[in-house]
Design a protein around this motif. Structure first.
Motif, short mmCIF file in Angstrom:
data_model
loop_
_atom_site.label_atom_id
_atom_site.label_comp_id
_atom_site.label_asym_id
_atom_site.label_seq_id
_atom_site.Cartn_x
_atom_site.Cartn_y
_atom_site.Cartn_z
N SER A 1 69.13 -9.36 -16.25
CA SER A 1 69.29 -10.38 -15.21
C SER A 1 70.27 -9.94 -14.13
O SER A 1 70.65 -10.76 -13.29
CB SER A 1 69.79 -11.69 -15.84
OG SER A 1 68.91 -12.15 -16.84
N GLU A 2 70.63 -8.69 -14.11
CA GLU A 2 71.67 -8.22 -13.20
C GLU A 2 71.35 -6.83 -12.68
O GLU A 2 70.35 -6.22 -13.06
CB GLU A 2 73.02 -8.22 -13.93
CG GLU A 2 73.44 -9.62 -14.38
CD GLU A 2 74.54 -9.61 -15.41
OE1 GLU A 2 74.91 -8.50 -15.89
OE2 GLU A 2 75.05 -10.69 -15.75
N GLY B 1 70.06 -0.50 -12.89
CA GLY B 1 69.00 -1.39 -13.35
C GLY B 1 69.60 -2.70 -13.85
O GLY B 1 70.80 -2.82 -13.94
N HIS B 2 68.77 -3.71 -14.14
CA HIS B 2 67.34 -3.69 -14.26
C HIS B 2 66.67 -4.82 -13.45
O HIS B 2 65.50 -5.13 -13.68
CB HIS B 2 66.93 -3.86 -15.73
CG HIS B 2 67.25 -2.68 -16.57
ND1 HIS B 2 68.34 -2.61 -17.42
CD2 HIS B 2 66.64 -1.47 -16.67
CE1 HIS B 2 68.38 -1.46 -18.03
NE2 HIS B 2 67.37 -0.74 -17.60
N ALA B 3 67.41 -5.45 -12.53
CA ALA B 3 66.84 -6.54 -11.74
C ALA B 3 66.94 -6.28 -10.24
O ALA B 3 67.03 -7.21 -9.45
CB ALA B 3 67.51 -7.87 -12.11
N ARG C 1 65.55 -12.98 -19.64
CA ARG C 1 66.26 -13.45 -18.47
C ARG C 1 67.18 -14.63 -18.83
O ARG C 1 66.87 -15.43 -19.70
CB ARG C 1 65.28 -13.89 -17.38
CG ARG C 1 64.67 -12.72 -16.60
CD ARG C 1 65.69 -12.16 -15.63
NE ARG C 1 65.20 -11.04 -14.86
CZ ARG C 1 64.54 -11.14 -13.71
NH1 ARG C 1 64.24 -12.32 -13.19
NH2 ARG C 1 64.19 -10.05 -13.06
N LYS C 2 68.29 -14.71 -18.10
CA LYS C 2 69.22 -15.81 -18.30
C LYS C 2 68.60 -17.12 -17.83
O LYS C 2 67.70 -17.14 -16.99
CB LYS C 2 70.51 -15.53 -17.55
CG LYS C 2 71.29 -14.35 -18.11
CD LYS C 2 72.58 -14.12 -17.35
CE LYS C 2 73.37 -12.97 -17.96
NZ LYS C 2 74.63 -12.71 -17.22
N PRO D 1 64.07 -17.20 -13.94
CA PRO D 1 62.78 -16.79 -14.50
C PRO D 1 62.20 -15.60 -13.75
O PRO D 1 62.61 -15.27 -12.64
CB PRO D 1 61.91 -18.03 -14.30
CG PRO D 1 62.47 -18.65 -13.05
CD PRO D 1 63.96 -18.43 -13.12
N PHE D 2 61.22 -14.95 -14.38
CA PHE D 2 60.47 -13.91 -13.70
C PHE D 2 59.71 -14.54 -12.53
O PHE D 2 59.17 -15.63 -12.65
CB PHE D 2 59.48 -13.23 -14.63
CG PHE D 2 60.14 -12.49 -15.77
CD1 PHE D 2 61.17 -11.60 -15.54
CD2 PHE D 2 59.72 -12.69 -17.08
CE1 PHE D 2 61.77 -10.91 -16.59
CE2 PHE D 2 60.30 -12.02 -18.12
CZ PHE D 2 61.34 -11.12 -17.88
#
Length: 384
Positions: free
Chosen positions: A167-168, A196-198, A370-371, A375-376
């Protein structure tokens, strides 16, 4: 505190030898996670503004071929390589022949997909991100010594850092970047493994590229109804110390039922055998099911459901490409890369997409979680 960009703050130098081809591929992992390399982990908070994807020019594609090397010999046509041409439409749509090539080989190479401006913008943004953090808090993560570096109470911080990176925007260093006393052996920007990864959701430059109209057009051409990015990385593949990525399937690390993950990989520098280009097993996606899965168990520890799968590395051929080239690969397509022992880096941006339409279920035991409240986000919100 660890530094990270939060949502709120916005082949080896030599060719394969017979001995190398007989080596056991004892650990499968994906460009999907920090599990790619033995890494030092660092993160930093950097304030930035969000922006939405933008429409970029599109092109029509034609075909050429590229030779391959095996045991020192140059062979022909290991994969289809396509050249981008001008096209008036806004969406980059693959031809039937290109879709057929992807379905047959498990991957497709699209030359000149990214413009020089695209490449420059992503490279400059990555450089800026690296410059802005101070690697004062370091934890160690190793894929080949996973039980010692990720699981168990003693490694709770490293494991949690890795899981939080879903998420970061977090920072990971090469294992070879530090001496025995934990000090960088060379400059920070020459020591980092990846970010990575967001990135695809949180950083403006990478969000714009990942969510462009031409990217949506590619995925629509391959039959995706609601393509949903779930993970992204900027990979540096540093000179001399850039780590090896052993043979793996992306579906091992990002799984839906039925499987739907697709890898999107863009070369930001020329990728050659010498500086650690991708290698792929042509057609392996049709010969192999999802052979292994990485799971997050009830104790939030990272485990695999099966033992590593052995591989004949002689089946793999190099995918050498120029900067700006896009490579897309099926979730069951086996691919890898060797260490970079050359004096040149091999920068790349990669992200992974799954089908978000009805009938496809995201596995609850995937490592990426994800936190709450984040959401995606699909590339398009309307199913057709």
């Amino acid at each position: 505190p660890r530094w990270r960009l939060s949502r709120q703050q916005t082949a080896r130098a030599a060719l394969l030898t017979t001995e190398e081809e007989e080596e056991e591929a004892f650990f499968s992992f994906s460009p999907l996670s920090s599990l790619f390399f033995s890494s030092f982990l660092v993160s930093q908070a950097v304030e930035t503004d969000m922006n939405k994807g933008v429409t970029v020019e599109n092109k029509v594609l034609g075909h050429t071929t590229l030779g391959r090397r095996r045991r020192g010999r140059l062979l022909h046509s290991p994969y289809t390589r396509v050249q981008a041409q001008a096209h008036p439409s806004q969406a980059k749509v693959l031809t039937d022949a290109q879709v057929s090539a992807y379905e047959s080989e498990g991957f497709l190479v699209l030359e000149d997909f990214a413009t020089e401006e695209d490449v420059r913008e992503m490279r400059e943004r990555a450089e800026e991100l690296v410059k802005t953090f101070d690697p004062t808090t370091i934890s160690i993560f190793s894929t080949k010594k996973q039980e010692k570096t990720m699981n168990g109470q003693a490694n709770f911080d490293s494991r949690q850092y890795f899981l939080d990176s879903a998420s970061e925007v977090s920072f990971f260093f090469e294992e070879g970047a530090f001496d025995d006393e934990g000090q960088l052996v060379q400059e920070k920007d020459k020591s980092i493994n990846k970010i990575g990864h967001a990135l695809h959701d949180l950083d403006p430059a990478f969000r714009k590229f990942s969510r462009s109209e031409k990217m949506l057009g590619i995925l629509k051409s391959l039959g995706y109804i609601k393509p949903t990015p779930v993970q992204s990385m900027y990979i540096f593949k540093q000179p001399k110390i850039g780590g090896e990525v052993v043979p793996h399937q992306d579906s091992t690390f990002l799984y839906t039922d039925p499987p739907s993950v697709i890898g999107i990989w863009i070369a930001l520098e020329d990728a050659t055998i010498q500086n650690g280009c991708l290698w792929g097993w042509k057609g392996s996606h049709k010969m192999k099911s999802v052979e292994r899965r990485m799971l997050l168990n009830s104790e939030d520890e990272i485990v695999f459901d099966k033992d590593p799968v052995e591989h004949d590395l002689g089946e793999y051929t190099p995918i050498e490409v120029k900067a700006g080239t896009l490579v897309i690969f099926h979730g069951q397509f086996y691919h890898m890369s060797y260490e970079n022992k050359s004096s040149k880096s091999r920068h790349a941006y990669t992200f992974h997409v799954v089908e978000g339409a009805d009938g496809f279920e995201w596995a609850e035991n995937n490592w990426i979680r994800r936190k709450e409240g984040f959401p995606f986000e699909p590339l398009c919100s309307t199913e057709k």
